[in-house]
Design a protein around this motif. Structure first.
Motif, short mmCIF file in Angstrom:
data_model
loop_
_atom_site.label_atom_id
_atom_site.label_comp_id
_atom_site.label_asym_id
_atom_site.label_seq_id
_atom_site.Cartn_x
_atom_site.Cartn_y
_atom_site.Cartn_z
N HIS A 29 0.84 -1.20 0.00
CA HIS A 29 0.00 0.00 0.00
C HIS A 29 0.88 1.25 0.00
N ARG A 30 1.93 1.20 0.82
CA ARG A 30 2.85 2.32 0.91
C ARG A 30 3.68 2.46 -0.37
N ALA A 31 4.20 1.32 -0.85
CA ALA A 31 5.05 1.34 -2.06
C ALA A 31 4.26 1.81 -3.28
N THR A 32 3.04 1.27 -3.46
CA THR A 32 2.23 1.68 -4.62
C THR A 32 1.81 3.14 -4.47
N GLY A 33 1.58 3.58 -3.24
CA GLY A 33 1.23 4.98 -2.99
C GLY A 33 2.34 5.91 -3.43
N ILE A 34 3.58 5.54 -3.10
CA ILE A 34 4.73 6.37 -3.50
C ILE A 34 4.88 6.35 -5.02
N ALA A 35 4.72 5.17 -5.62
CA ALA A 35 4.83 5.04 -7.09
C ALA A 35 3.80 5.92 -7.79
N LEU A 36 2.57 5.89 -7.28
CA LEU A 36 1.50 6.69 -7.89
C LEU A 36 1.73 8.18 -7.65
N ALA A 37 2.22 8.52 -6.46
CA ALA A 37 2.43 9.93 -6.12
C ALA A 37 3.52 10.54 -6.99
N ALA B 64 -16.90 16.45 -18.00
CA ALA B 64 -15.58 15.83 -17.90
C ALA B 64 -14.59 16.77 -17.19
N ALA B 65 -14.63 18.08 -17.54
CA ALA B 65 -13.66 19.03 -16.99
C ALA B 65 -13.83 19.21 -15.48
N VAL B 66 -15.10 19.29 -15.02
CA VAL B 66 -15.33 19.52 -13.58
C VAL B 66 -14.87 18.33 -12.73
N PRO B 67 -15.27 17.08 -13.06
CA PRO B 67 -14.74 15.95 -12.28
C PRO B 67 -13.21 15.87 -12.36
N MET B 68 -12.64 16.25 -13.51
CA MET B 68 -11.19 16.20 -13.67
C MET B 68 -10.51 17.18 -12.70
N LEU B 69 -11.09 18.38 -12.57
CA LEU B 69 -10.54 19.37 -11.63
C LEU B 69 -10.68 18.87 -10.19
N LEU B 70 -11.84 18.26 -9.88
CA LEU B 70 -12.05 17.71 -8.54
C LEU B 70 -11.06 16.58 -8.27
N LEU B 71 -10.82 15.76 -9.30
CA LEU B 71 -9.87 14.65 -9.17
C LEU B 71 -8.47 15.19 -8.85
N ILE B 72 -8.07 16.23 -9.59
CA ILE B 72 -6.74 16.82 -9.37
C ILE B 72 -6.63 17.33 -7.93
N ALA B 73 -7.66 18.05 -7.46
CA ALA B 73 -7.62 18.60 -6.10
C ALA B 73 -7.56 17.49 -5.06
N SER B 74 -8.43 16.49 -5.20
CA SER B 74 -8.51 15.42 -4.20
C SER B 74 -7.27 14.54 -4.22
N VAL B 75 -6.83 14.17 -5.43
CA VAL B 75 -5.68 13.26 -5.56
C VAL B 75 -4.39 13.95 -5.07
N PHE B 76 -4.18 15.21 -5.48
CA PHE B 76 -2.93 15.87 -5.08
C PHE B 76 -2.90 16.17 -3.58
N TYR B 77 -4.06 16.46 -2.99
CA TYR B 77 -4.10 16.66 -1.53
C TYR B 77 -3.84 15.32 -0.82
N GLY B 82 -0.36 11.61 2.25
CA GLY B 82 0.26 10.28 2.29
C GLY B 82 1.77 10.34 2.33
N LEU B 83 2.36 11.16 1.47
CA LEU B 83 3.83 11.25 1.44
C LEU B 83 4.36 11.93 2.70
N GLN B 84 3.54 12.83 3.28
CA GLN B 84 3.95 13.47 4.54
C GLN B 84 4.18 12.41 5.62
N VAL B 85 3.23 11.46 5.73
CA VAL B 85 3.35 10.39 6.73
C VAL B 85 4.59 9.54 6.45
#
Lengths: 136, 129
Positions: A29-37, B64-77, B82-85
């Motif tokens: 989960h962690r590895a795939t998360g980093i890969a996707l990120a 398509a454009a509105v869900p795409m913008l929402l996806l970008i906001a949600s995924v990048f946040y 996740g990477l912070q942890v």
């Protein structure tokens, strides 16, 4: 960590436990998360920027992907990212369910861990077979 | 719940003053991502081909454009959370950790801005490009 007294014993860590599917799924989960990120986010942004840049910019991206060695690497990365997405998705749903307090019984935990692996591989195969359906 | 003032215990924000905010946002964006990424994969597979004109025609539609913008906001946040942890778990040197966290924020905000701007540009000017 810097202030740890080396004379004191360490608590048992990952290396002494027999591996189980839940441990594999957890670290995946962690590895795939980093890969996707890193890979997934960069690829998505490059793709959107290339489309926004116009037909020539988009064609340059496709042309780059069409060269033999880059093409093979891109397919491997593409399949890898697709699998990472589905593994992270299934494992993430598993975590959301675990967050509610259910699924911690040994057999259920093991079964759902293994299920995420099978579903992610099956979904990846389904997507890529669909993409290349014309070539089959 | 341990020490602290009575007001502090009521607020439940702990010593980091963020409470369960991180945990909650990670789960909330995770749930949004499930729906948005399934929409994204299904939408891509439903396109007749991946030509420039096809993608542009698809993204000029608000559905398509509105869900795409929402996806970008949600995924990048979600990426940022996740990477912070991950950084906090593995980078133990305080200076390196702060540097990595600043770099992480620059990465997601920068990349997210480029992605969102690209979608907006396609959505607003696509048919004239």
């Amino acid at each position: 960590m810097a202030h740890r007294n080396p004379a004191r014993p360490l608590s048992p860590h990952l290396t002494i436990w027999k591996w189980g599917p839940h441990m594999l799924v957890s670290i995946l989960h962690r590895a795939t998360g980093i890969a996707l990120a890193v890979g997934g986010a960069l690829l998505l942004t490059c793709w959107l920027a290339a489309v926004a840049g116009g037909p020539e910019a988009y064609q340059r991206l496709l042309g780059c992907l069409a060269t033999p060695w880059v093409g093979i690497a891109a397919t491997v990365v593409g399949v890898g990212l697709t699998w990472s997405l589905f593994q992270h998705l299934c494992s993430g749903i598993r975590h959301l369910i675990l967050d509610t307090g259910v699924g911690y019984e040994l057999k259920a935990n093991r079964a759902w861990s293994i299920a995420t692996l099978f579903i992610s591989v099956a979904a990846t195969a389904a997507v890529w077979l669909y993409v290349f359906r014309g070539m089959l | 719940m341990g020490g602290g003032t009575e007001l502090g215990r009521v607020r439940g924000l702990g010593s980091a003053k963020a409470g369960v905010g991180h945990f909650w946002h990670q789960r909330m964006t995770a749930t949004f991502n499930v729906a948005l990424m399934i929409w994204f994969v299904v939408s891509l597979l439903r396109l007749p081909n991946f030509d420039h004109a096809t993608i542009v025609l698809w993204l000029t539609q608000p559905v398509a454009a509105v869900p795409m913008l929402l996806l970008i906001a949600s995924v990048f946040y979600h990426i940022r959370l996740g990477l912070q942890v991950t950084i906090e778990d593995y980078v133990h040197d305080e200076g390196l950790k702060i540097g990595a966290l600043i770099l992480l924020n620059a990465y997601v905000i920068g990349l997210g801005a480029v992605a969102a701007f690209s979608v907006l540009k396609i959505a607003f000017t696509g048919t004239h490009a």
